[in-house]
Design a protein around this motif. Structure first.
Motif, PDB file in Angstrom:
ATOM      1  N   MET A  55      -2.317   3.621  -1.546  1.00 36.94           N
ATOM      2  CA  MET A  55      -1.882   3.217  -2.897  1.00 36.94           C
ATOM      3  C   MET A  55      -1.222   4.350  -3.604  1.00 36.94           C
ATOM      4  SD  MET A  55      -2.566   0.170  -3.137  1.00 36.94           S
ATOM      5  CE  MET A  55      -2.757  -0.067  -1.291  1.00 36.94           C
ATOM      6  N   SER A  58       2.053   4.965  -2.048  1.00 36.03           N
ATOM      7  CA  SER A  58       2.833   3.842  -2.164  1.00 36.03           C
ATOM      8  C   SER A  58       3.519   4.089  -3.369  1.00 36.03           C
ATOM      9  CB  SER A  58       2.252   2.547  -1.875  1.00 36.03           C
ATOM     10  OG  SER A  58       1.766   2.512  -0.500  1.00 36.03           O
ATOM     11  N   ILE A  76       1.400  -2.651  -2.008  1.00 37.97           N
ATOM     12  CA  ILE A  76       0.341  -2.669  -3.095  1.00 37.97           C
ATOM     13  C   ILE A  76       0.067  -3.888  -3.845  1.00 37.97           C
ATOM     14  CG2 ILE A  76       0.025  -1.883  -5.788  1.00 37.97           C
ATOM     15  CD1 ILE A  76       1.805   0.501  -5.143  1.00 37.97           C
ATOM     16  N   PHE A  79      -2.384  -5.628  -1.166  1.00 36.47           N
ATOM     17  CA  PHE A  79      -3.887  -4.984  -1.537  1.00 36.47           C
ATOM     18  C   PHE A  79      -4.536  -5.346  -2.823  1.00 36.47           C
ATOM     19  CE2 PHE A  79      -6.363  -1.586  -3.358  1.00 36.47           C
ATOM     20  CZ  PHE A  79      -7.208  -0.868  -2.423  1.00 36.47           C
ATOM     21  N   LEU A  80      -3.796  -5.400  -3.749  1.00 37.87           N
ATOM     22  CA  LEU A  80      -4.487  -5.646  -5.097  1.00 37.87           C
ATOM     23  C   LEU A  80      -4.806  -7.123  -4.937  1.00 37.87           C
ATOM     24  CD1 LEU A  80      -2.227  -4.003  -7.703  1.00 37.87           C
ATOM     25  CD2 LEU A  80      -4.529  -3.477  -6.984  1.00 37.87           C
TER      26      LEU A  80
ATOM     27  N   GLY B  36      -1.138  -3.655   3.832  1.00 36.50           N
ATOM     28  CA  GLY B  36      -2.171  -3.855   2.191  1.00 36.50           C
ATOM     29  C   GLY B  36      -3.150  -4.702   2.403  1.00 36.50           C
TER      30      GLY B  36
END
Lengths: 217, 215
Positions: A55, A58, A76, A79-80, B36
């Motif tokens: 993170m 990135s 990101i 992932f979030l 991700g």
């Protein structure tokens, strides 16, 4: 402090792990249980470290508008998305029907399987270029790969029947023989060689001779 | 929801396969999503399994295991790698992991990958097991036993680099490299077949689940 303490930790933990095999009684068997739990917690934190570092890198790429920063934003965002859905789901986060399960089934699994499937093309392309029967060793490798591949699909034995091969020389039978005997012998030699290398390297690490894992400074 | 899922999965599958043409933005988007999502998947899973499930429940249970706090402190030290001025502290948990792995491997690898493999190789050549009469095994098994014993020994001779591969020793090493090349070929063929089966699975998804061209 920066190098001595890690060396002592490595030596003490390594020796305790060896001793507990020979003395599986208190307190060494208790050490084994504790160390296994600590190992699992440190492992989880190591994965967290990797994810948080991803993170950070990135975000830095986006902030500095480096080439490909848009893809960093997708990393990101993905992932979030899964982290938010996962944490919002509580301890039943991966039960069937949850958002996390949906992302696993329709995003993670297809992407993961396709990534590995893609390797089939690369392997085929590499073998086309590399598999030339230039010498005896390369020819043996080529023939073994050929028989293992053709012997594991129905068309192999179909071709064998078509050219009237005896039952014992059918590709599937040759594959079983290669996998059961020659492959076993080669794998054993490799396994024994690797194991002896691992044992000697582990000893060097515990005794503090091998220190490269500590890095510089 | 499943229909939408199938379309999303098809979009992502084709995006990854598009790399076969060349590196392109569609592939890069799918690759970024994969990175991700993978990171997030393990981030959440390990939080619930190891940190909440193992550490927190262990410490807060009616019979608390306070030794887990040591693991938590070591784990926290690992995360300090993100703070450069005190990042060196992360060497302590790393040293623990390296020491534990080294201690574990010395015995595990020696017992399973050396002792057991040697024991399995030291088998009767002309009978199926110890105690049986000589030449009791079939020709197929006898040749197989000879190949395993000879192949393992010569393979190990090939890996012995402290002596020059010349004369009888060199001849044995040469047979060893033949055995190893056949092993590599077999492993290669096996890997290709497993990747092919994954590819067939994805094609079944595209032409079956998504396009419904095959049933």
């Amino acid at each position: 402090m920066r190098r001595e303490v890690p060396l002592i930790i490595t030596a003490v933990v390594g020796v305790i792990f060896v001793i507990q095999y020979f003395i599986p009684h208190a307190p060494f068997n208790q050490f084994n249980s504790w160390f296994s739990d600590w190992f699992a917690i440190i492992g989880a934190c190591a994965i967290w470290l990797g994810a948080l570092n991803l993170m950070r890198i990135s975000a830095d790429k986006i902030y500095r508008r480096r080439s490909g920063w848009g893809y960093a934003a997708i990393i990101i965002a993905s992932f979030l998305l899964i982290a938010t859905i996962g944490f919002a789901g509580g301890s039943q986060f991966r039960d069937p029907g949850t958002g996390f399960d949906w992302l696993y089934t329709w995003v993670y699994s297809p992407l993961s399987a396709t990534m590995f499937a893609l390797l089939a093309f690369f392997v085929a392309s590499a073998s086309y270029r590399a598999f030339r029967a230039r010498n005896l060793e390369a020819t043996l490798l080529l023939l073994a790969a050929f028989f293992v591949m053709i012997g594991r699909v129905p068309v192999g034995d179909a071709i064998g029947s078509f050219i009237h091969l005896p039952e014992s020389l059918m590709p599937s039978k040759i594959t079983i023989w290669i996998m059961g005997f020659i492959n076993s012998a080669g794998q054993r030699a490799i396994m024994i060689g690797i194991a002896l290398g691992i044992v000697s390297t582990s000893l060097r690490i515990i005794l503090g001779i091998e220190r490269s894992y500590l890095g510089g400074d | 929801m499943d229909t939408f899922g199938i379309w999303v999965a098809a979009f992502l599958t084709l995006g990854i396969i598009s790399f076969l043409y060349r590196d392109n933005p569609w592939y890069k988007v799918c690759e970024s999503i994969f990175v991700g999502i993978s990171a997030g998947y393990w981030f959440v899973t390990l939080f619930y399994d190891n940190i909440l499930g193992l550490f927190w429940r262990g410490v807060t249970s009616p019979d608390p295991h306070y030794m887990l706090l040591v693991g938590a402190v070591l784990g926290f030290m690992m995360l300090l790698r993100l703070v450069p001025p005190i990042g060196w502290i992360s060497r302590w948990p790393l040293a623990f992991v390296v020491g534990a792995t080294a201690g574990l491997y010395i015995i595990n690898y020696f017992s399973s990958n050396v002792m057991l493999q040697v024991q399995s190789t030291l088998a009767p050549l002309f009978s199926t097991k110890f105690g049986q009469p000589i030449f009791e095994a079939s020709l197929y098994d006898t040749i197989g036993n000879l190949v395993i014993a000879g192949g393992t020994f010569t393979g190990l001779v090939y890996f012995f680099f402290s002596k020059e591969h010349k004369g009888v020793f060199g001849g044995a090493a040469r047979i060893g490299i033949w055995t190893i090349m056949i092993t590599f070929g077999a492993s290669f063929g096996y890997t290709v077949m497993s990747r092919m089966s994954l590819l067939i699975g994805r094609m079944e998804f595209i032409f079956g689940d998504w396009l419904r061209l095959i049933r």
